[in-house]
Design a protein around this motif. Structure first.
Motif, PDB file in Angstrom:
ATOM      1  N   ARG A  83      -9.017 -10.943   8.405  1.00 16.98           N
ATOM      2  CA  ARG A  83      -9.106  -9.690   7.652  1.00 16.98           C
ATOM      3  C   ARG A  83      -9.541  -9.817   6.200  1.00 16.98           C
ATOM      4  N   LYS A 131       0.827  -1.224   0.000  1.00 17.96           N
ATOM      5  CA  LYS A 131       0.000   0.000   0.000  1.00 17.96           C
ATOM      6  C   LYS A 131       0.859   1.271   0.000  1.00 17.96           C
ATOM      7  N   ASP A 179      -0.486   5.878   8.293  1.00 18.05           N
ATOM      8  CA  ASP A 179       0.416   5.496   9.401  1.00 18.05           C
ATOM      9  C   ASP A 179       1.310   6.667   9.802  1.00 18.05           C
ATOM     10  N   GLY A 238       4.341  -2.620  14.571  1.00 19.08           N
ATOM     11  CA  GLY A 238       3.179  -1.925  15.124  1.00 19.08           C
ATOM     12  C   GLY A 238       1.869  -2.527  14.661  1.00 19.08           C
TER      13      GLY A 238
END
Ligand SMILES: Nc1ncnc2c1ncn2[C@@H]1O[C@H](COP(=O)(O)OP(=O)(O)O)[C@@H](O)[C@H]1O
Ligand SMILES: O=C(O)C1=C[C@@H](OP(=O)(O)O)[C@@H](O)[C@H](O)C1
Ligand SMILES: [Mg+2]
Length: 168
Positions: free
Chosen positions: A134, A15, A34, A118
């Motif tokens: 997901r 992405k 992000d 993260g």
């Protein structure tokens, strides 16, 4: 008609990398959500997870996504964006949503920092668990799904431009 392209998909799907290529090709702006989160919190994503837990990261992400108000931008979301129905509906108002679909085997090859990136997951959730949980969500919100398995970065950008043309 839509004015932005929003990229969704698993960590490692591409992405952020493809987003900037697309922005240059289309003369659009580029936003990596992000980066937005890290600037607003003045912390890395991993520090947020370590200090406050992954559910807090998801809440911060939702709040930042709900504030996005852009035109002619490529928006690279974090892999966990799809946990917020409100955020996805907000982005979908102005964006074609593109799911970068990549198999687990290739994601594993690309992501070597699964424990420090993260990622918004509970401690006992493996990458397989996340993938399974997901994929349904990515498909639910996608206007366009791109099979990324055989595509290098430039071919993928070309494919996204072709498949989103009708929406923009
Ligand atoms: N189409 C591609 N083919 C091969 N490697 C890629 C491709 N797209 C991204 N990568 C590599 O995969 C890694 C993760 O990409 P990134 O853009 O950070 O993914 P995301 O933002 O979806 O988590 C980076 O090392 C990047 O160079
Ligand atoms: O999938 C996830 O849980 C996350 C992926 C990260 O972004 P990338 O998808 O760009 O790696 C980042 O948003 C966040 O730390 C959570
Ligand atoms: Mg990214």
């Amino acid at each position: 008609m839509k004015t932005n392209i929003t990229l969704i998909g698993m960590p490692g799907a591409g992405k952020s990398t493809i987003g900037i290529i697309l922005a240059k090709d289309l003369a659009y702006g580029f936003l990596d959500t992000d980066v937005l989160i890290q600037i607003s919190q003045q912390k890395t994503l991993q520090d947020i997870v370590n200090e406050s837990g992954y559910m807090v990261l998801r809440d911060i992400e939702e709040a930042e996504l709900l504030k996005v108000n852009l035109k002619r931008h490529i928006i690279a979301t974090g892999g966990s964006a799809v946990y917020s129905d409100a955020a996805m509906k907000h982005l979908a108002k102005e964006s074609v949503i593109v799911f970068l679909d990549l198999d687990l085997e290739q994601i594993r090859k690309r992501i070597h920092n699964f424990d420090t990136r993260g990622i918004a997951r509970s401690e006992n959730q493996t990458i397989e668990d996340l993938f399974e949980e997901r994929v349904t969500l990515y498909k639910k919100y996608a206007d366009v799904t791109i099979d990324c398995r055989e595509l290098d970065q430039d071919s993928l950008a070309f494919e996204i431009i072709n498949k989103t043309k009708a929406f923009l």
